[in-house]
Scaffold this active site. Structure first.
Site, PDB file in Angstrom:
ATOM      1  N   PHE A 107      66.158  66.164  38.940  1.00  0.00           N
ATOM      2  CA  PHE A 107      66.213  65.734  40.349  1.00  0.00           C
ATOM      3  C   PHE A 107      67.607  65.930  40.943  1.00  0.00           C
ATOM      4  O   PHE A 107      68.043  65.197  41.806  1.00  0.00           O
ATOM      5  CB  PHE A 107      65.736  64.284  40.497  1.00  0.00           C
ATOM      6  CG  PHE A 107      64.251  64.167  40.343  1.00  0.00           C
ATOM      7  CD1 PHE A 107      63.432  64.093  41.454  1.00  0.00           C
ATOM      8  CD2 PHE A 107      63.661  64.197  39.089  1.00  0.00           C
ATOM      9  CE1 PHE A 107      62.057  64.046  41.324  1.00  0.00           C
ATOM     10  CE2 PHE A 107      62.286  64.150  38.939  1.00  0.00           C
ATOM     11  CZ  PHE A 107      61.486  64.072  40.059  1.00  0.00           C
ATOM     12  N   THR A 109      50.637  52.386  44.498  1.00  0.00           N
ATOM     13  CA  THR A 109      51.996  51.872  44.680  1.00  0.00           C
ATOM     14  C   THR A 109      51.950  50.814  45.773  1.00  0.00           C
ATOM     15  O   THR A 109      51.630  51.125  46.925  1.00  0.00           O
ATOM     16  CB  THR A 109      52.928  53.034  45.085  1.00  0.00           C
ATOM     17  OG1 THR A 109      52.838  54.037  44.072  1.00  0.00           O
ATOM     18  CG2 THR A 109      54.363  52.581  45.238  1.00  0.00           C
ATOM     19  N   CYS A 144      54.750  60.540  48.054  1.00  0.00           N
ATOM     20  CA  CYS A 144      55.353  59.301  47.531  1.00  0.00           C
ATOM     21  C   CYS A 144      56.747  58.988  48.084  1.00  0.00           C
ATOM     22  O   CYS A 144      56.933  57.966  48.723  1.00  0.00           O
ATOM     23  CB  CYS A 144      55.395  59.354  46.007  1.00  0.00           C
ATOM     24  SG  CYS A 144      53.748  59.338  45.289  1.00  0.00           S
ATOM     25  N   LEU A 164      52.963  59.503  37.407  1.00  0.00           N
ATOM     26  CA  LEU A 164      52.692  60.940  37.243  1.00  0.00           C
ATOM     27  C   LEU A 164      53.200  61.734  38.443  1.00  0.00           C
ATOM     28  O   LEU A 164      53.282  61.229  39.558  1.00  0.00           O
ATOM     29  CB  LEU A 164      51.197  61.186  37.023  1.00  0.00           C
ATOM     30  CG  LEU A 164      50.182  60.815  38.106  1.00  0.00           C
ATOM     31  CD1 LEU A 164      50.122  61.817  39.231  1.00  0.00           C
ATOM     32  CD2 LEU A 164      48.810  60.666  37.476  1.00  0.00           C
ATOM     33  N   ARG A 165      53.564  62.989  38.166  1.00  0.00           N
ATOM     34  CA  ARG A 165      53.990  63.898  39.247  1.00  0.00           C
ATOM     35  C   ARG A 165      52.907  64.925  39.462  1.00  0.00           C
ATOM     36  O   ARG A 165      52.385  65.489  38.486  1.00  0.00           O
ATOM     37  CB  ARG A 165      55.273  64.656  38.838  1.00  0.00           C
ATOM     38  CG  ARG A 165      56.506  63.813  38.752  1.00  0.00           C
ATOM     39  CD  ARG A 165      57.560  64.522  37.941  1.00  0.00           C
ATOM     40  NE  ARG A 165      57.077  64.828  36.593  1.00  0.00           N
ATOM     41  CZ  ARG A 165      57.645  65.696  35.755  1.00  0.00           C
ATOM     42  NH1 ARG A 165      58.707  66.368  36.130  1.00  0.00           N
ATOM     43  NH2 ARG A 165      57.154  65.908  34.548  1.00  0.00           N
ATOM     44  N   ASP A 193      34.473  56.700  44.707  1.00  0.00           N
ATOM     45  CA  ASP A 193      35.164  56.983  45.963  1.00  0.00           C
ATOM     46  C   ASP A 193      34.188  56.739  47.108  1.00  0.00           C
ATOM     47  O   ASP A 193      32.978  56.914  46.950  1.00  0.00           O
ATOM     48  CB  ASP A 193      35.685  58.427  46.004  1.00  0.00           C
ATOM     49  CG  ASP A 193      36.908  58.556  46.895  1.00  0.00           C
ATOM     50  OD1 ASP A 193      38.023  58.692  46.364  1.00  0.00           O
ATOM     51  OD2 ASP A 193      36.744  58.491  48.141  1.00  0.00           O
TER      52      ASP A 193
HETATM   53  N1  LIG Z   1      49.916  61.364  44.394  1.00  0.00           N
HETATM   54  C1  LIG Z   1      50.833  61.056  43.502  1.00  0.00           C
HETATM   55  O1  LIG Z   1      51.500  61.914  42.939  1.00  0.00           O
HETATM   56  C2  LIG Z   1      51.080  59.614  43.137  1.00  0.00           C
HETATM   57  C3  LIG Z   1      51.854  59.307  42.010  1.00  0.00           C
HETATM   58  C4  LIG Z   1      52.059  57.968  41.674  1.00  0.00           C
HETATM   59  C5  LIG Z   1      51.521  56.959  42.471  1.00  0.00           C
HETATM   60  N2  LIG Z   1      50.791  57.283  43.569  1.00  0.00           N
HETATM   61  C6  LIG Z   1      50.205  56.182  44.367  1.00  0.00           C
HETATM   62  O2  LIG Z   1      48.817  56.092  44.027  1.00  0.00           O
HETATM   63  C7  LIG Z   1      48.060  55.717  45.174  1.00  0.00           C
HETATM   64  C8  LIG Z   1      46.985  56.746  45.430  1.00  0.00           C
HETATM   65  O3  LIG Z   1      47.608  57.966  45.752  1.00  0.00           O
HETATM   66  P1  LIG Z   1      46.812  59.349  45.784  1.00  0.00           P
HETATM   67  O4  LIG Z   1      47.795  60.412  46.040  1.00  0.00           O
HETATM   68  O5  LIG Z   1      45.931  59.428  44.582  1.00  0.00           O
HETATM   69  O6  LIG Z   1      45.901  59.095  47.086  1.00  0.00           O
HETATM   70  P2  LIG Z   1      44.717  60.002  47.653  1.00  0.00           P
HETATM   71  O7  LIG Z   1      44.792  59.863  49.121  1.00  0.00           O
HETATM   72  O8  LIG Z   1      44.746  61.341  47.018  1.00  0.00           O
HETATM   73  O9  LIG Z   1      43.394  59.266  47.122  1.00  0.00           O
HETATM   74  C9  LIG Z   1      42.972  58.014  47.541  1.00  0.00           C
HETATM   75  C10 LIG Z   1      41.457  57.990  47.446  1.00  0.00           C
HETATM   76  O10 LIG Z   1      41.005  56.667  47.651  1.00  0.00           O
HETATM   77  C11 LIG Z   1      39.764  56.725  48.327  1.00  0.00           C
HETATM   78  N3  LIG Z   1      39.450  55.406  48.903  1.00  0.00           N
HETATM   79  C12 LIG Z   1      40.074  54.753  49.913  1.00  0.00           C
HETATM   80  N4  LIG Z   1      39.485  53.558  50.120  1.00  0.00           N
HETATM   81  C13 LIG Z   1      38.492  53.437  49.216  1.00  0.00           C
HETATM   82  C14 LIG Z   1      37.518  52.443  48.913  1.00  0.00           C
HETATM   83  N5  LIG Z   1      37.477  51.293  49.605  1.00  0.00           N
HETATM   84  N6  LIG Z   1      36.654  52.652  47.919  1.00  0.00           N
HETATM   85  C15 LIG Z   1      36.667  53.814  47.227  1.00  0.00           C
HETATM   86  N7  LIG Z   1      37.564  54.803  47.455  1.00  0.00           N
HETATM   87  C16 LIG Z   1      38.456  54.624  48.427  1.00  0.00           C
HETATM   88  C17 LIG Z   1      39.968  57.839  49.334  1.00  0.00           C
HETATM   89  O11 LIG Z   1      38.736  58.351  49.808  1.00  0.00           O
HETATM   90  C18 LIG Z   1      40.750  58.845  48.494  1.00  0.00           C
HETATM   91  O12 LIG Z   1      39.889  59.772  47.841  1.00  0.00           O
HETATM   92  C19 LIG Z   1      49.074  55.558  46.313  1.00  0.00           C
HETATM   93  O13 LIG Z   1      49.465  54.214  46.397  1.00  0.00           O
HETATM   94  C20 LIG Z   1      50.237  56.421  45.852  1.00  0.00           C
HETATM   95  O14 LIG Z   1      51.461  55.991  46.398  1.00  0.00           O
HETATM   96  C21 LIG Z   1      50.544  58.584  43.915  1.00  0.00           C
END
Ligand SMILES: NC(=O)c1ccc[n+]([C@@H]2O[C@H](COP(=O)([O-])OP(=O)(O)OC[C@H]3O[C@@H](n4cnc5c(N)ncnc54)[C@H](O)[C@@H]3O)[C@@H](O)[C@H]2O)c1
Length: 432
Positions: free
Chosen positions: A252, A122, A263, A153-154, A30
């Site tokens: 749902f 996504t 999301c 995942l949820r 990260d």
């Molecule tokens: N949260 C969910 O429940 C969920 C479920 C399915 C899919 N998604 C998708 O997954 C993706 C991530 O979601 P999330 O909730 O985990 O996001 P998040 O914001 O919790 O985490 C993203 C992380 O990426 C890091 N980051 C950004 N740019 C970076 C880089 N260049 N190098 C290294 N790290 C970097 C950020 O610091 C952050 O810690 C999104 O596209 C989201 O739509 C999320």
């Protein structure tokens, strides 16, 4: 195998931890130094049941590493997962892909030997094509395959969802990448989930179509709940009656506040934007987004009505403020517009949430966080059950509030109206 998760948020961290637990070496990268420092001290930055235990076990076994050193992590890995955020772009519906493309540009400088690059974030249809374009020189030299592997995942159930998913979707036409990924996912697909290889664009769209469909189910039952409120029907009965039909299914289909979270709101908007780019009118998704936006306003109006439009100085206690239980995620939680509104109307707002205090409300003068349920409820005029954490299931409001004439607004239909009536509590649910 050796894996690199870029982005150690909800998706990257959970996936990385779970992949390490089945024997892979996983580098979680990260750019947020503080997050990585905390993880290296064993502190988990998110609230996700069960995560800490598996994380610590695999960290101790040296299978799980946390670093800000992208170059080292990528060079040491066979498979690179892009798990960075894809929020909504300001003043638009489209997904902001700047984090994804910036990672692709970094990878272009680092990769020297064959890697499979996977978008787990996504991302809209054709994003994989754009990443491939950024990496076209590496692609020509057969040093990369770019694959879509959306995550389903949820939050709150993330470990179980990752380890026992309904399906694993792999979007690639590379036989080599597909074979490797099938091996990677074997410990998971052996447990009865479906492994499905499709085109990269197909995988990208499956994710958006799935989220939009689930959002549609929620908005549908929420609108039916509005009708139930006018016709004296309990929406729970309607959900049960409808959901018993296997073609519909009961998940749902529970009425509640506007859907929120990291999301559904952003993904429905991004899908509308993709439709626009490809000259396709996704009218159902547009209606869902507008129905959900209206619902935020309706919840506020409902509270005003419950309080007979006399808001000033009323003590309102929110129980639960996250968008769902078992997570600390506040992104697009319906509590945010509600609390902001009541703050402006000079209500005295208190809140308790098992995941702790929230930065979203720290500077609001009429909002106070309580770390215990009882003092949060004492002498309140209105209790709003906003998020259905288990902690709230068996509360005795008479004892907790300890005053006459208080009201309960149950936004999750958690309590029995009959029991509330018996206890002489002025109770309001959703669609009942
Ligand atoms: N949260 C969910 O429940 C969920 C479920 C399915 C899919 N998604 C998708 O997954 C993706 C991530 O979601 P999330 O909730 O985990 O996001 P998040 O914001 O919790 O985490 C993203 C992380 O990426 C890091 N980051 C950004 N740019 C970076 C880089 N260049 N190098 C290294 N790290 C970097 C950020 O610091 C952050 O810690 C999104 O596209 C989201 O739509 C999320």
């Amino acid at each position: 195998m050796k894996l690199c998760m870029i982005g150690t948020g909800y998706v990257g961290l959970v996936s990385g931890v779970c992949f390490s637990d089945v024997g892979n070496i996983v580098y979680c990268v990260d750019k947020d130094k503080k997050k990585i420092e905390e993880l290296n001290k064993g502190n988990v930055p998110i609230y996700e049941p069960g995560l800490e235990e598996i994380l610590k076990k695999n960290y101790k076994q040296n299978r799980l590493k946390f670093t800000t050193d992208l170059k080292k992590a990528v060079s040491s890995s066979d498979i690179i997962f892009i798990c960075v955020g894809t929020p909504t772009k300001k003043n638009s519906n489209s997904a902001d892909l700047k984090y994804v493309f910036s990672v692709a540009k970094e990878l272009k400088k680092i990769i020297k030997s064959y890697k499979i690059i996977i978008t787990k974030s996504t991302v809209p249809v054709t994003t994989g094509d754009k990443i491939e374009n950024i990496l076209k020189n590496l692609k020509k030299r057969k040093l990369v395959d770019i694959v879509s592997n959306p995550e389903f995942l949820r939050e709150g159930e993330a470990i179980r969802d990752f380890v026992y998913p309904d399906r694993v979707i792999i979007g690639t036409d590379s036989k080599k990448a597909n074979k490797t990924l099938k091996t990677l996912y074997m410990p998971i697909i052996k447990k009865n989930s479906r492994y499905f290889n499709t085109s990269r664009r197909g995988a990208e769209l499956i994710k958006y179509a799935s989220n939009a469909f689930l959002a549609t189910k929620i908005s549908f039952i929420n609108e039916i709940a509005n009708l139930c409120e006018k016709t004296g029907i309990d929406v729970k009965d309607v959900s049960l009656g409808m959901g018993s039909d296997e073609r519909i299914g009961d998940r749902f289909l529970r009425a509640g506040p506007a859907y929120g979270g990291s999301c559904f709101p952003k993904d429905t908007r991004a899908l509308i934007d993709t439709g626009k780019k490809f000259n396709t009118d996704l009218s159902i998704v547009k209606t869902v987004v507008s129905s959900n936006d209206k619902r935020r306003f309706l919840s506020i109006k409902r509270v005003e009505k419950i309080l007979n439009n006399k808001l000033s100085n009323k003590v309102i206690t929110f129980l639960g403020i996250t968008f769902k239980p078992n997570t600390d995620d506040m992104r697009e939680a319906s509590s945010i517009p509600m609390i902001n509104y009541f703050n402006k109307k000079n209500c005295k707002i208190r809140y308790f949430d098992p995941s702790g205090e929230k930065k979203e409300f720290k500077n609001l003068k009429n909002v106070k966080y309580f770390d215990k349920i009882k003092p949060a409820c004492l002498n309140s005029d209105l209790i709003i059950l906003h998020t259905e954490w288990n902690d709230f299931k068996l509360l005795n409001f008479k004892k907790l509030v300890n005053k006459k004439n208080f009201k309960v607004y149950d936004m999750r239909n958690m309590y029995s109206p009959t029991r509330m009536k018996k206890m002489n509590i002025d109770y309001f649910g959703i669609g009942r």
